[in-house]
Design a protein around this motif. Structure first.
Motif, PDB file in Angstrom:
ATOM      1  N   UNK A  86       0.813  -1.212   0.000  1.00 15.38           N
ATOM      2  CA  UNK A  86       0.000   0.000   0.000  1.00 15.38           C
ATOM      3  C   UNK A  86       0.849   1.265   0.000  1.00 15.38           C
ATOM      4  N   UNK A  87       1.979   1.236   0.703  1.00 12.02           N
ATOM      5  CA  UNK A  87       2.789   2.442   0.842  1.00 12.02           C
ATOM      6  C   UNK A  87       3.753   2.666  -0.318  1.00 12.02           C
ATOM      7  N   UNK A  88       4.005   1.646  -1.125  1.00 16.61           N
ATOM      8  CA  UNK A  88       5.009   1.788  -2.190  1.00 16.61           C
ATOM      9  C   UNK A  88       4.409   1.811  -3.591  1.00 16.61           C
ATOM     10  N   UNK A  89       3.176   1.410  -3.728  1.00 20.17           N
ATOM     11  CA  UNK A  89       2.594   1.388  -5.067  1.00 20.17           C
ATOM     12  C   UNK A  89       2.091   2.795  -5.441  1.00 20.17           C
ATOM     13  N   UNK A  90       1.895   3.056  -6.726  1.00 17.38           N
ATOM     14  CA  UNK A  90       1.373   4.367  -7.132  1.00 17.38           C
ATOM     15  C   UNK A  90      -0.113   4.485  -6.802  1.00 17.38           C
ATOM     16  N   UNK A  91      -0.640   5.641  -7.056  1.00 20.46           N
ATOM     17  CA  UNK A  91      -2.062   5.861  -6.802  1.00 20.46           C
ATOM     18  C   UNK A  91      -2.907   5.173  -7.863  1.00 20.46           C
ATOM     19  N   UNK A  92      -4.123   4.851  -7.478  1.00 20.00           N
ATOM     20  CA  UNK A  92      -5.076   4.345  -8.459  1.00 20.00           C
ATOM     21  C   UNK A  92      -5.518   5.493  -9.366  1.00 20.00           C
ATOM     22  N   UNK A  93      -5.935   5.209 -10.577  1.00 21.63           N
ATOM     23  CA  UNK A  93      -6.379   6.295 -11.472  1.00 21.63           C
ATOM     24  C   UNK A  93      -7.485   7.125 -10.810  1.00 21.63           C
ATOM     25  N   UNK A  94      -7.274   8.414 -10.761  1.00 19.62           N
ATOM     26  CA  UNK A  94      -8.250   9.292 -10.144  1.00 19.62           C
ATOM     27  C   UNK A  94      -8.164   9.365  -8.639  1.00 19.62           C
ATOM     28  N   UNK A  95      -7.203   8.668  -8.031  1.00 17.99           N
ATOM     29  CA  UNK A  95      -7.072   8.671  -6.579  1.00 17.99           C
ATOM     30  C   UNK A  95      -5.750   9.259  -6.133  1.00 17.99           C
ATOM     31  N   UNK A  96      -5.441   9.087  -4.856  1.00 16.91           N
ATOM     32  CA  UNK A  96      -4.198   9.583  -4.286  1.00 16.91           C
ATOM     33  C   UNK A  96      -3.385   8.427  -3.726  1.00 16.91           C
ATOM     34  N   UNK A 112      -6.517  -3.943  -1.903  1.00 11.16           N
ATOM     35  CA  UNK A 112      -5.549  -4.990  -2.246  1.00 11.16           C
ATOM     36  C   UNK A 112      -6.211  -6.172  -2.939  1.00 11.16           C
ATOM     37  N   UNK A 113      -7.507  -6.324  -2.759  1.00  7.09           N
ATOM     38  CA  UNK A 113      -8.210  -7.445  -3.382  1.00  7.09           C
ATOM     39  C   UNK A 113      -8.292  -7.248  -4.896  1.00  7.09           C
ATOM     40  N   UNK A 114      -8.236  -8.334  -5.656  1.00  2.90           N
ATOM     41  CA  UNK A 114      -8.375  -8.206  -7.112  1.00  2.90           C
ATOM     42  C   UNK A 114      -9.695  -7.529  -7.461  1.00  2.90           C
ATOM     43  N   UNK A 115      -9.609  -6.525  -8.277  1.00  4.06           N
ATOM     44  CA  UNK A 115     -10.800  -5.756  -8.610  1.00  4.06           C
ATOM     45  C   UNK A 115     -10.669  -5.229 -10.040  1.00  4.06           C
ATOM     46  N   UNK A 116     -11.781  -5.247 -10.733  1.00  2.00           N
ATOM     47  CA  UNK A 116     -11.801  -4.695 -12.092  1.00  2.00           C
ATOM     48  C   UNK A 116     -12.011  -3.180 -11.996  1.00  2.00           C
ATOM     49  N   UNK A 117     -10.976  -2.496 -11.489  1.00  2.22           N
ATOM     50  CA  UNK A 117     -11.106  -1.053 -11.255  1.00  2.22           C
ATOM     51  C   UNK A 117     -11.094  -0.270 -12.558  1.00  2.22           C
ATOM     52  N   UNK A 156      -3.032   3.649 -15.850  1.00  2.00           N
ATOM     53  CA  UNK A 156      -3.401   2.421 -15.136  1.00  2.00           C
ATOM     54  C   UNK A 156      -3.065   2.497 -13.646  1.00  2.00           C
ATOM     55  N   UNK A 157      -1.988   3.165 -13.305  1.00  3.09           N
ATOM     56  CA  UNK A 157      -1.596   3.284 -11.902  1.00  3.09           C
ATOM     57  C   UNK A 157      -1.427   1.938 -11.232  1.00  3.09           C
ATOM     58  N   UNK A 158      -1.934   1.844  -9.993  1.00  2.00           N
ATOM     59  CA  UNK A 158      -1.784   0.610  -9.219  1.00  2.00           C
ATOM     60  C   UNK A 158      -2.702  -0.511  -9.684  1.00  2.00           C
ATOM     61  N   UNK A 159      -3.586  -0.223 -10.650  1.00  2.00           N
ATOM     62  CA  UNK A 159      -4.536  -1.238 -11.102  1.00  2.00           C
ATOM     63  C   UNK A 159      -3.913  -2.251 -12.057  1.00  2.00           C
ATOM     64  N   UNK A 160      -2.775  -1.905 -12.686  1.00  2.00           N
ATOM     65  CA  UNK A 160      -2.136  -2.800 -13.656  1.00  2.00           C
ATOM     66  C   UNK A 160      -0.628  -2.772 -13.428  1.00  2.00           C
ATOM     67  N   UNK A 161      -0.146  -3.726 -12.667  1.00  2.00           N
ATOM     68  CA  UNK A 161       1.270  -3.724 -12.310  1.00  2.00           C
ATOM     69  C   UNK A 161       2.162  -3.906 -13.530  1.00  2.00           C
ATOM     70  N   UNK A 162       1.849  -4.878 -14.367  1.00  2.00           N
ATOM     71  CA  UNK A 162       2.719  -5.183 -15.498  1.00  2.00           C
ATOM     72  C   UNK A 162       2.879  -3.982 -16.422  1.00  2.00           C
TER      73      UNK A 162
END
Length: 281
Positions: A86-96, A112-117, A156-162
């Motif tokens: 949580x502390x090292x990943x980027x923000x989600x799109x539209x979030x902080x 952290x749960x898999x989600x189709x964000x 994509x931010x934290x929603x798509x790591x690859x």
């Protein structure tokens, strides 16, 4: 007057009686001592009680160690990697980007749960931006490539790591080509996020801690205080095949460990292939 022979007989009889009396007196002492319990025997129950108390204290200490190691193993495979993620990943799109204060929020942990964000369209746009950036980088347009890589990563931010990892690492390479030796810190950002849930080191340490906790708990059960009246029975049981039972238990533990490591390793590998290997594009 008595004859010399009579006097000699009386003297011999007196000496014989004196010797018998001395022998009787000397033999009475061992018999009296035998009637009393030796000091070592009298103190045996006391020593047994002290030994049982020491054994009980050792068992309690072993149980505490097992509890601490087991708790640490649970934290190593849950709280520690989750908080790092949580502390090292980027923000989600539209979030902080999450902060330390956000760790107290259950909603933060649910992310952290898999989600189709993201919608498929958003992911497709980010992939197209990554392809355009690669084409610009191949043509020598570093600045244009950096702009498109940033667009792909932020899309994509934290929603798509690859996808985020690929765009960020390649953007760092283009920044180095423009003279920024640190690459804008992009490689460090990717490295830190890779130390989150995807980092196998968390689970290896958790396994070793859990294994140590199990064997401490098992050793504590084997060292539990045994009542005095059952010790003779325990010795008989040990002679009757306890060693064979212990060898069988050790063999079962080894089989369980191999199965656990094999199944856990396969599951972790599938997770990494699905959601991205750390520091690998």
């Amino acid at each position: 007057p008595s004859s010399p022979l009579a006097r000699a007989l009386r003297c011999s009889a007196a000496l014989l009686v004196a010797r018998m009396a001395a022998a009787t007196a000397l033999g009475a002492a061992p018999l009296a001592r035998a009637g009393r319990a030796p000091s070592s025997c009298r103190s045996a129950p006391r020593r047994s009680a002290r030994k049982e108390r020491r054994t009980a204290a050792a068992c309690a200490d072993t149980s505490r160690r097992a509890l601490l190691k087991g708790s640490f193993a649970l934290l190593e495979c849950s709280l520690f990697p989750g908080a790092t993620e949580l502390l090292t990943r980027p923000a989600l799109p539209g979030g902080e980007k999450a902060t330390a204060a956000d760790l107290a929020s259950l909603e933060t942990w649910r992310t952290l749960l898999p989600d189709e964000a993201l919608s498929k369209e958003a992911i497709a746009e980010a992939a197209e931006a990554l392809a355009r950036a690669d084409a610009l980088a191949a043509g020598g347009d570093a600045e244009g490539a950096i702009e498109q890589y940033t667009l792909a990563a932020d899309g994509v931010g934290a929603a798509q790591y690859k996808l985020w990892q690929a765009a960020t690492l390649r953007r760092g390479e283009q920044r180095k080509a423009l003279g920024d030796t640190a690459g804008g810190g992009d490689q460090g950002s990717v490295w830190w996020w890779g130390r989150g849930l995807r980092w196998p080191g968390w689970y290896i340490v958790a396994y070793l801690s859990g294994r140590a906790a199990y064997y401490d708990w098992k050793r504590g059960r084997e060292e539990e205080p045994v009542p005095v009246q059952s010790r003779a029975l325990r010795r008989v049981q040990q002679k009757a095949g306890t060693q064979q039972a212990q060898r069988k238990a050790a063999s079962n533990d080894l089989i369980f460990e191999l199965l656990f490591v094999g199944v856990g390793g396969v599951f972790l590998l599938q997770f990494l292939l699905e959601y991205g290997l750390p520091d690998y594009v």
